[in-house]
Structure formats: C-alpha cells, structure tokens
Write a protein that holds these residues in place. Sequence first.
Motif, PDB file in Angstrom:
ATOM      1  N   ALA A 121       0.851  -1.183   0.000  1.00  0.00           N
ATOM      2  CA  ALA A 121       0.000   0.000   0.000  1.00  0.00           C
ATOM      3  C   ALA A 121       0.893   1.242   0.000  1.00  0.00           C
ATOM      4  O   ALA A 121       2.050   1.175   0.436  1.00  0.00           O
ATOM      5  N   PRO A 122       0.374   2.370  -0.453  1.00  0.00           N
ATOM      6  CA  PRO A 122       1.182   3.596  -0.489  1.00  0.00           C
ATOM      7  C   PRO A 122       1.757   3.939   0.878  1.00  0.00           C
ATOM      8  O   PRO A 122       1.038   3.953   1.881  1.00  0.00           O
ATOM      9  N   GLY A 123       3.061   4.163   0.921  1.00  0.00           N
ATOM     10  CA  GLY A 123       3.712   4.541   2.158  1.00  0.00           C
ATOM     11  C   GLY A 123       3.955   3.401   3.123  1.00  0.00           C
ATOM     12  O   GLY A 123       4.430   3.632   4.245  1.00  0.00           O
ATOM     13  N   LYS A 124       3.652   2.182   2.703  1.00  0.00           N
ATOM     14  CA  LYS A 124       3.828   1.036   3.601  1.00  0.00           C
ATOM     15  C   LYS A 124       4.800   0.031   2.999  1.00  0.00           C
ATOM     16  O   LYS A 124       5.146   0.100   1.826  1.00  0.00           O
ATOM     17  N   GLU A 125       5.224  -0.914   3.830  1.00  0.00           N
ATOM     18  CA  GLU A 125       6.156  -1.926   3.375  1.00  0.00           C
ATOM     19  C   GLU A 125       5.456  -3.003   2.551  1.00  0.00           C
ATOM     20  O   GLU A 125       4.235  -3.148   2.604  1.00  0.00           O
ATOM     21  N   LEU A 126       6.276  -3.747   1.830  1.00  0.00           N
ATOM     22  CA  LEU A 126       5.778  -4.887   1.079  1.00  0.00           C
ATOM     23  C   LEU A 126       5.431  -6.005   2.061  1.00  0.00           C
ATOM     24  O   LEU A 126       6.277  -6.438   2.842  1.00  0.00           O
ATOM     25  N   ASP A 127       4.196  -6.464   2.026  1.00  0.00           N
ATOM     26  CA  ASP A 127       3.715  -7.476   2.969  1.00  0.00           C
ATOM     27  C   ASP A 127       3.270  -8.733   2.247  1.00  0.00           C
ATOM     28  O   ASP A 127       2.688  -8.658   1.159  1.00  0.00           O
ATOM     29  N   VAL A 128       3.500  -9.859   2.892  1.00  0.00           N
ATOM     30  CA  VAL A 128       3.044 -11.121   2.331  1.00  0.00           C
ATOM     31  C   VAL A 128       1.528 -11.224   2.461  1.00  0.00           C
ATOM     32  O   VAL A 128       0.936 -10.760   3.439  1.00  0.00           O
ATOM     33  N   VAL A 129       0.893 -11.821   1.476  1.00  0.00           N
ATOM     34  CA  VAL A 129      -0.550 -12.046   1.501  1.00  0.00           C
ATOM     35  C   VAL A 129      -0.832 -13.544   1.639  1.00  0.00           C
ATOM     36  O   VAL A 129      -1.573 -13.976   2.521  1.00  0.00           O
ATOM     37  N   ALA A 130      -0.232 -14.337   0.739  1.00  0.00           N
ATOM     38  CA  ALA A 130      -0.463 -15.778   0.736  1.00  0.00           C
ATOM     39  C   ALA A 130       0.682 -16.465   0.000  1.00  0.00           C
ATOM     40  O   ALA A 130       1.305 -15.862  -0.874  1.00  0.00           O
ATOM     41  N   ARG A 131       0.927 -17.726   0.386  1.00  0.00           N
ATOM     42  CA  ARG A 131       1.958 -18.509  -0.278  1.00  0.00           C
ATOM     43  C   ARG A 131       1.442 -19.910  -0.559  1.00  0.00           C
ATOM     44  O   ARG A 131       0.540 -20.403   0.118  1.00  0.00           O
ATOM     45  N   ILE A 132       2.059 -20.551  -1.553  1.00  0.00           N
ATOM     46  CA  ILE A 132       1.701 -21.916  -1.907  1.00  0.00           C
ATOM     47  C   ILE A 132       2.956 -22.617  -2.393  1.00  0.00           C
ATOM     48  O   ILE A 132       3.772 -22.024  -3.107  1.00  0.00           O
ATOM     49  N   ASN A 133       3.128 -23.879  -1.994  1.00  0.00           N
ATOM     50  CA  ASN A 133       4.282 -24.606  -2.521  1.00  0.00           C
ATOM     51  C   ASN A 133       3.848 -25.598  -3.591  1.00  0.00           C
ATOM     52  O   ASN A 133       2.660 -25.726  -3.908  1.00  0.00           O
ATOM     53  N   SER A 134       4.817 -26.295  -4.148  1.00  0.00           N
ATOM     54  CA  SER A 134       4.529 -27.199  -5.259  1.00  0.00           C
ATOM     55  C   SER A 134       3.614 -28.344  -4.849  1.00  0.00           C
ATOM     56  O   SER A 134       3.011 -28.987  -5.712  1.00  0.00           O
ATOM     57  N   ASP A 135       3.525 -28.605  -3.553  1.00  0.00           N
ATOM     58  CA  ASP A 135       2.615 -29.644  -3.047  1.00  0.00           C
ATOM     59  C   ASP A 135       1.253 -29.079  -2.655  1.00  0.00           C
ATOM     60  O   ASP A 135       0.473 -29.747  -1.996  1.00  0.00           O
ATOM     61  N   ASN A 136       1.017 -27.806  -3.053  1.00  0.00           N
ATOM     62  CA  ASN A 136      -0.256 -27.129  -2.795  1.00  0.00           C
ATOM     63  C   ASN A 136      -0.525 -26.871  -1.321  1.00  0.00           C
ATOM     64  O   ASN A 136      -1.690 -26.754  -0.910  1.00  0.00           O
ATOM     65  N   TYR A 137       0.520 -26.777  -0.538  1.00  0.00           N
ATOM     66  CA  TYR A 137       0.365 -26.367   0.860  1.00  0.00           C
ATOM     67  C   TYR A 137       0.281 -24.850   0.881  1.00  0.00           C
ATOM     68  O   TYR A 137       1.145 -24.171   0.341  1.00  0.00           O
ATOM     69  N   THR A 138      -0.774 -24.340   1.494  1.00  0.00           N
ATOM     70  CA  THR A 138      -1.024 -22.900   1.457  1.00  0.00           C
ATOM     71  C   THR A 138      -0.933 -22.274   2.839  1.00  0.00           C
ATOM     72  O   THR A 138      -1.257 -22.908   3.850  1.00  0.00           O
ATOM     73  N   THR A 139      -0.499 -21.024   2.874  1.00  0.00           N
ATOM     74  CA  THR A 139      -0.485 -20.246   4.101  1.00  0.00           C
ATOM     75  C   THR A 139      -0.962 -18.829   3.778  1.00  0.00           C
ATOM     76  O   THR A 139      -0.764 -18.345   2.660  1.00  0.00           O
ATOM     77  N   TYR A 140      -1.558 -18.186   4.773  1.00  0.00           N
ATOM     78  CA  TYR A 140      -2.159 -16.874   4.575  1.00  0.00           C
ATOM     79  C   TYR A 140      -1.781 -15.917   5.701  1.00  0.00           C
ATOM     80  O   TYR A 140      -1.598 -16.326   6.846  1.00  0.00           O
ATOM     81  N   ALA A 141      -1.730 -14.645   5.338  1.00  0.00           N
ATOM     82  CA  ALA A 141      -1.628 -13.620   6.359  1.00  0.00           C
ATOM     83  C   ALA A 141      -2.941 -13.601   7.151  1.00  0.00           C
ATOM     84  O   ALA A 141      -4.014 -13.861   6.598  1.00  0.00           O
ATOM     85  N   ASP A 142      -2.842 -13.280   8.432  1.00  0.00           N
ATOM     86  CA  ASP A 142      -4.036 -13.275   9.276  1.00  0.00           C
ATOM     87  C   ASP A 142      -5.109 -12.328   8.733  1.00  0.00           C
ATOM     88  O   ASP A 142      -6.303 -12.594   8.847  1.00  0.00           O
ATOM     89  N   SER A 143      -4.679 -11.246   8.123  1.00  0.00           N
ATOM     90  CA  SER A 143      -5.617 -10.224   7.664  1.00  0.00           C
ATOM     91  C   SER A 143      -6.490 -10.680   6.500  1.00  0.00           C
ATOM     92  O   SER A 143      -7.514 -10.050   6.216  1.00  0.00           O
ATOM     93  N   VAL A 144      -6.102 -11.772   5.832  1.00  0.00           N
ATOM     94  CA  VAL A 144      -6.869 -12.215   4.667  1.00  0.00           C
ATOM     95  C   VAL A 144      -7.450 -13.610   4.837  1.00  0.00           C
ATOM     96  O   VAL A 144      -8.177 -14.085   3.962  1.00  0.00           O
ATOM     97  N   LYS A 145      -7.152 -14.265   5.947  1.00  0.00           N
ATOM     98  CA  LYS A 145      -7.662 -15.615   6.174  1.00  0.00           C
ATOM     99  C   LYS A 145      -9.183 -15.628   6.112  1.00  0.00           C
ATOM    100  O   LYS A 145      -9.845 -14.773   6.686  1.00  0.00           O
ATOM    101  N   GLY A 146      -9.713 -16.613   5.384  1.00  0.00           N
ATOM    102  CA  GLY A 146     -11.145 -16.736   5.253  1.00  0.00           C
ATOM    103  C   GLY A 146     -11.742 -15.893   4.143  1.00  0.00           C
ATOM    104  O   GLY A 146     -12.915 -16.055   3.807  1.00  0.00           O
ATOM    105  N   ARG A 147     -10.956 -14.997   3.587  1.00  0.00           N
ATOM    106  CA  ARG A 147     -11.453 -14.130   2.508  1.00  0.00           C
ATOM    107  C   ARG A 147     -10.712 -14.374   1.192  1.00  0.00           C
ATOM    108  O   ARG A 147     -11.316 -14.268   0.126  1.00  0.00           O
ATOM    109  N   PHE A 148      -9.429 -14.668   1.275  1.00  0.00           N
ATOM    110  CA  PHE A 148      -8.617 -14.878   0.081  1.00  0.00           C
ATOM    111  C   PHE A 148      -8.253 -16.352  -0.051  1.00  0.00           C
ATOM    112  O   PHE A 148      -8.067 -17.052   0.950  1.00  0.00           O
ATOM    113  N   THR A 149      -8.108 -16.797  -1.309  1.00  0.00           N
ATOM    114  CA  THR A 149      -7.683 -18.162  -1.587  1.00  0.00           C
ATOM    115  C   THR A 149      -6.609 -18.154  -2.667  1.00  0.00           C
ATOM    116  O   THR A 149      -6.830 -17.612  -3.756  1.00  0.00           O
ATOM    117  N   ILE A 150      -5.471 -18.751  -2.356  1.00  0.00           N
ATOM    118  CA  ILE A 150      -4.399 -18.888  -3.342  1.00  0.00           C
ATOM    119  C   ILE A 150      -4.470 -20.280  -3.937  1.00  0.00           C
ATOM    120  O   ILE A 150      -4.757 -21.259  -3.234  1.00  0.00           O
TER     121      ILE A 150
END
Length: 127
Positions: free
Chosen positions: A40-69
């Motif tokens: 976001a403007p004036g803010k640092e680069l933040d992680v949102v979600a990650r996925i590995n080749s085995d489809n293991y996913t992780t999410y930032a707390d702020s997007v859990k339940g709303r975003f899907t990678i």
Amino acid sequence: QVQLVESGGGSVQSGGSLRLACTASGFTYSRNCMGWFRQAPGKELDVVARINSDNYTTYADSVKGRFTISQDNAKNTLYLQMNSLKPGDTAMYYCAAGSDSYYYLGCSREWRDFSYWGQGTQVTVSS
C-alpha cells in the motif's frame, strides 16, 4: 528468461470480489514456492499468501477466510481469489516465485527469499 505476468486487478466496492492471475514462464522447479505480496502507499511490502509445489497454502491473518491462493500447473498460472474485499486491501499486488525457503513449513513470508517478481497489478477497494 523468467517472466511473471499479473492480471486481474481493478477497482471494486467494499464487499466485492476480484481474482488475480499470474502466468509464469521460463523456469521449472521441482520444489518451488510462489506467493502474493502487496504494498500500500507509504507502507512496506507485505506477504498475503503462499503456496508450494505440493499445494500447501499459508495466509496472512488479515486475509484468512477471505482470500484463496491456488495454482494450475498445466497453465503455469497462480491465482488469488479475493472475496469480501475491504478498503484496507487497497494496494499494488505482486506475484513472486523462485523460493524454496521454509518449503515444508508453508514457504517463507519474506519477500527477500523470492527470486522472481511480476510487475504488479493495482487493486483499489472503495467504501
């Protein structure tokens, strides 16, 4: 040459949905993490979600339940489905790839651990 090309950003009202896509070319890893980050403007680069080749996913707390990678290996494409968007989600969103750091722990949350980046796509959520 590795390329990551994002698409799907835009402007929506609060509560709306968007789906981001990132098409990758030029690299093949047997063990690879991909992720979505945002800035976001004036803010640092933040992680949102990650996925590995085995489809293991992780999410930032702020997007859990709303975003899907997710990823479609046949299309070499990474997705981020964003639902129930809030004004606080407004940012430039970046696709990242080329990391195997913390692979078995859901991938690194640090942008420095990713080697390849897309050009970014803007998401704007109005109230």
